[in-house]
Design an enzyme around this catalytic site. Structure first.
Site, PDB file in Angstrom:
ATOM      1  N   ARG A 146      -2.512  -6.346  -8.042  1.00 36.48           N
ATOM      2  CA  ARG A 146      -1.418  -7.329  -7.997  1.00 36.48           C
ATOM      3  C   ARG A 146      -1.502  -8.317  -9.144  1.00 36.48           C
ATOM      4  NH1 ARG A 146      -3.096  -7.727  -1.948  1.00 36.48           N
ATOM      5  NH2 ARG A 146      -4.937  -7.884  -3.228  1.00 36.48           N
TER       6      ARG A 146
ATOM      7  N   LYS B  20     -16.312  -7.639   4.151  1.00 40.97           N
ATOM      8  CA  LYS B  20     -15.152  -8.179   4.869  1.00 40.97           C
ATOM      9  C   LYS B  20     -15.308  -7.996   6.373  1.00 40.97           C
ATOM     10  CE  LYS B  20     -11.649  -7.211   1.309  1.00 40.97           C
ATOM     11  NZ  LYS B  20     -10.495  -6.356   0.983  1.00 40.97           N
TER      12      LYS B  20
ATOM     13  N   SER C 251      -3.055  -7.571   2.737  1.00 39.39           N
ATOM     14  CA  SER C 251      -3.466  -7.459   4.141  1.00 39.39           C
ATOM     15  C   SER C 251      -4.010  -8.789   4.636  1.00 39.39           C
ATOM     16  CB  SER C 251      -4.535  -6.380   4.302  1.00 39.39           C
ATOM     17  OG  SER C 251      -4.019  -5.119   3.955  1.00 39.39           O
TER      18      SER C 251
ATOM     19  N   HIS D  95       0.836  -1.210   0.000  1.00 41.38           N
ATOM     20  CA  HIS D  95       0.000   0.000   0.000  1.00 41.38           C
ATOM     21  C   HIS D  95       0.869   1.258   0.000  1.00 41.38           C
ATOM     22  CE1 HIS D  95      -3.202  -2.529   2.232  1.00 41.38           C
ATOM     23  NE2 HIS D  95      -3.725  -2.235   1.061  1.00 41.38           N
TER      24      HIS D  95
HETATM   25  O1  PNS Z   1      -9.093  -2.543   0.768  1.00 41.40           O
HETATM   26  P1  PNS Z   1     -10.217  -2.710  -0.186  1.00 41.40           P
HETATM   27  O2  PNS Z   1     -11.127  -3.836   0.242  1.00 41.40           O
HETATM   28  O3  PNS Z   1      -9.756  -2.842  -1.604  1.00 41.40           O
HETATM   29  O4  PNS Z   1     -11.054  -1.350  -0.097  1.00 41.40           O
HETATM   30  C1  PNS Z   1     -12.275  -1.270  -0.741  1.00 41.40           C
HETATM   31  C2  PNS Z   1     -12.845   0.158  -0.750  1.00 41.40           C
HETATM   32  C3  PNS Z   1     -13.043   0.692   0.663  1.00 41.40           C
HETATM   33  C4  PNS Z   1     -11.907   1.063  -1.508  1.00 41.40           C
HETATM   34  C5  PNS Z   1     -14.168   0.010  -1.526  1.00 41.40           C
HETATM   35  O5  PNS Z   1     -14.994  -0.921  -0.876  1.00 41.40           O
HETATM   36  C6  PNS Z   1     -14.906   1.319  -1.695  1.00 41.40           C
HETATM   37  O6  PNS Z   1     -14.630   2.081  -2.612  1.00 41.40           O
HETATM   38  N1  PNS Z   1     -15.855   1.590  -0.777  1.00 41.40           N
HETATM   39  C7  PNS Z   1     -16.640   2.805  -0.775  1.00 41.40           C
HETATM   40  C8  PNS Z   1     -18.095   2.525  -1.143  1.00 41.40           C
HETATM   41  C9  PNS Z   1     -18.337   2.654  -2.640  1.00 41.40           C
HETATM   42  O7  PNS Z   1     -18.147   3.709  -3.215  1.00 41.40           O
HETATM   43  N2  PNS Z   1     -18.733   1.536  -3.251  1.00 41.40           N
HETATM   44  C10 PNS Z   1     -19.029   1.463  -4.663  1.00 41.40           C
HETATM   45  C11 PNS Z   1     -17.796   1.187  -5.486  1.00 41.40           C
HETATM   46  S1  PNS Z   1     -18.177   1.058  -7.218  1.00 41.40           S
END
Ligand code: PNS
Length: 158
Positions: A89, A40, A126, A16
């Site tokens: 990745r 999650k 993670s 990250h």
């Molecule tokens: O660490 P991660 O699991 O890749 O993080 C995911 C995250 C928090 C970036 C993603 O779930 C997110 O963008 N959440 C915000 C809610 C949202 O906008 N959802 C629609 C995405 S198209």
């Protein structure tokens, strides 16, 4: 130009950090958004994830860290950010990121830049870091020092 690097950072890894530094090399300002993926379950509470991301990025100029609640596209709008930067990745990461990128673009026009993970960190996630920590292994090579210290404190109970 300002970009948002979103993630759940449970915990933040060296991979990250690499993506955050590379995003900062492209954009004038980077806002790291610490959110939650509703599918999650997390090892660290939101406040602790935020604190660890702040500590791990404290020495990087032009990077700030904020909590993310609600839609990412609304967060970008509220921050005046025109771009999202994500790391990828391997194949499945990219497939998922591309569909989110298209949906986010469709909603507000925000663009997404997907950076291929550096070879040095492309096997680090993670999820694997949490697994190593839970089973009493040493995750220190894969995370910032502040996270390694926190994982070591938690080891007996998790
Ligand atoms: O660490 P991660 O699991 O890749 O993080 C995911 C995250 C928090 C970036 C993603 O779930 C997110 O963008 N959440 C915000 C809610 C949202 O906008 N959802 C629609 C995405 S198209």
């Amino acid at each position: 130009m300002r970009a948002v690097v979103p993630g759940s950072f449970d915990p933040i890894t060296n991979g990250h950090l690499d993506v955050i530094r590379r995003a900062r090399a492209i954009f004038d300002e980077v806002v790291v958004a610490v959110g939650a993926n509703s599918s999650k379950t997390y090892l660290f509470e939101p406040a602790e994830r935020l604190e660890l991301v702040r500590a791990a990025t404290a020495d990087i100029d032009g990077v700030s860290v904020e909590p993310l609640a609600g839609l990412l596209v609304e967060f970008c709008r509220s921050q005046g950010a025109e771009a999202i930067v994500k790391g990828g990745r391997a194949g499945p990461d990219f497939d998922f990121e591309v569909s989110m990128a298209r949906m986010n673009h469709s909603m507000t026009g925000v663009e997404t830049v997907i950076l291929p993970a550096s070879a040095q960190w492309c096997f680090v996630s993670s999820t694997l870091v949490r697994e190593i920590a839970r089973l009493g292994g040493n995750a220190a090579p894969y995370v910032p020092d502040v996270v390694a210290a926190r994982l070591a404190m938690r080891r007996p109970h998790d």
